[in-house]
Design a protein around this motif. Structure first.
Motif, PDB file in Angstrom:
ATOM      1  N   LEU A 191       0.837  -1.204   0.000  1.00 60.57           N
ATOM      2  CA  LEU A 191       0.000   0.000   0.000  1.00 60.57           C
ATOM      3  C   LEU A 191       0.869   1.250   0.000  1.00 60.57           C
ATOM      4  O   LEU A 191       0.601   2.213  -0.715  1.00 60.57           O
ATOM      5  CB  LEU A 191      -0.929   0.022   1.214  1.00 60.57           C
ATOM      6  N   GLN A 192       1.918   1.215   0.807  1.00 59.57           N
ATOM      7  CA  GLN A 192       2.830   2.367   0.878  1.00 59.57           C
ATOM      8  C   GLN A 192       3.495   2.622  -0.464  1.00 59.57           C
ATOM      9  O   GLN A 192       3.646   3.763  -0.889  1.00 59.57           O
ATOM     10  CB  GLN A 192       3.928   2.111   1.919  1.00 59.57           C
ATOM     11  N   VAL A 214       2.413   1.754  -3.477  1.00 58.58           N
ATOM     12  CA  VAL A 214       1.450   2.264  -4.461  1.00 58.58           C
ATOM     13  C   VAL A 214       1.209   3.753  -4.209  1.00 58.58           C
ATOM     14  O   VAL A 214       1.191   4.574  -5.135  1.00 58.58           O
ATOM     15  CB  VAL A 214       0.120   1.468  -4.390  1.00 58.58           C
ATOM     16  N   MET A 215       1.082   4.104  -2.944  1.00 60.74           N
ATOM     17  CA  MET A 215       0.850   5.498  -2.584  1.00 60.74           C
ATOM     18  C   MET A 215       2.041   6.366  -2.971  1.00 60.74           C
ATOM     19  O   MET A 215       1.887   7.513  -3.376  1.00 60.74           O
ATOM     20  CB  MET A 215       0.620   5.562  -1.085  1.00 60.74           C
TER      21      MET A 215
END
Lengths: 151, 98
Positions: free
Chosen positions: A117-118, A120-121
């Motif tokens: 998630l990190q 992708v962010m």
């Protein structure tokens, strides 16, 4: 943690609208066994209620996703659309964006997949990375960009 | 000593985007001396999540129309990076008032 698979990087998805894009791209995740047969319907329904379009600096993207119960193996499917498709903006359903790229998330447990998630962010907020995804003209270069930035 | 604060992160499914925002807020607010305890939830479960009390603010990536007496910050800018600082300032303004 691995999230990018060659089979899950696609180019030239010719979608009529957001739901069609979600259904076509979700099929890749389903065919390869990453998600359950309930996943695509769940993502499409969620997108209508809680849209995931994001207007980045020079590119609009969408990150359709749903709850972990529909997921078998965590992954991110990266799909470039043949032409931009209208998605509503996250947090602001009145605003529409013309998404060119989909990051379709198959996340089982956000705590366990936090690293993904990190990353992708980080892509979303990194202008150079976004430019790389935008410039990728074929599947191979899109895969290389995804592999490098998301892993 | 970092100041402990509770933040409720709200997104559609209460998982993916709220986890992204929660992580970013923890990181950013740590620089200002805050130890963030983040709880993630969907708009429909916000009331239940807030019932445990002590929340300083709600960071929302999905619109929350109901008022719960806890200040709301639109945190979508954290995801796009376009207004990361604005979101951070909005949060700090609320936290500093406490």
């Amino acid at each position: 943690m691995r999230a990018i698979y060659e089979d899950l990087v696609v180019c030239g998805v010719d979608a009529a609208d957001a739901e069609d894009a979600i259904r076509q791209v979700g099929r890749f995740l389903f065919r390869k066994g990453f998600v359950k047969d309930t996943y695509v319907d769940a993502v499409a329904a969620r997108e209508k209620e809680f849209p995931t379009g994001l207007q980045l600096k020079n590119l609009a993207v969408a990150m359709p996703h749903t709850a972990g119960v529909h997921v078998n193996t965590p992954a991110v499917c990266v799909a470039k659309l043949a032409h931009p498709v209208q998605f509503a903006h996250m947090g602001d359903p009145e605003t529409e964006v013309q998404a060119e790229l989909l990051f379709m998330m198959a996340i089982q447990n956000p705590d366990a997949q936090l690293e993904t998630l990190q990353k992708v962010m980080k892509v979303f907020t990194d202008e150079a990375a976004v430019a790389e995804f935008k410039a990728a003209g074929d599947r191979e270069s899109l895969y290389q960009a995804a592999k490098r930035h998301i892993g | 000593m970092a100041k402990h604060v509770k933040i409720l992160c709200v997104c559609g499914s209460g998982t993916v985007s709220s986890a992204m925002v929660a992580n970013k807020l923890k990181e950013k607010l740590a620089d200002y001396g805050y130890a963030v305890e983040a709880t993630e939830c969907s708009p429909n479960s916000a009331e239940t999540a807030l019932a445990s009390g002590g929340f300083s603010l709600m960071a929302c990536v999905s619109p929350v129309y109901q008022e719960f007496g806890v200040p709301k910050v639109n945190a979508v800018g954290m995801l796009t990076g376009l207004s990361e600082d604005q979101v951070l300032q909005d949060c700090l303004k609320i936290l500093e008032k406490e």
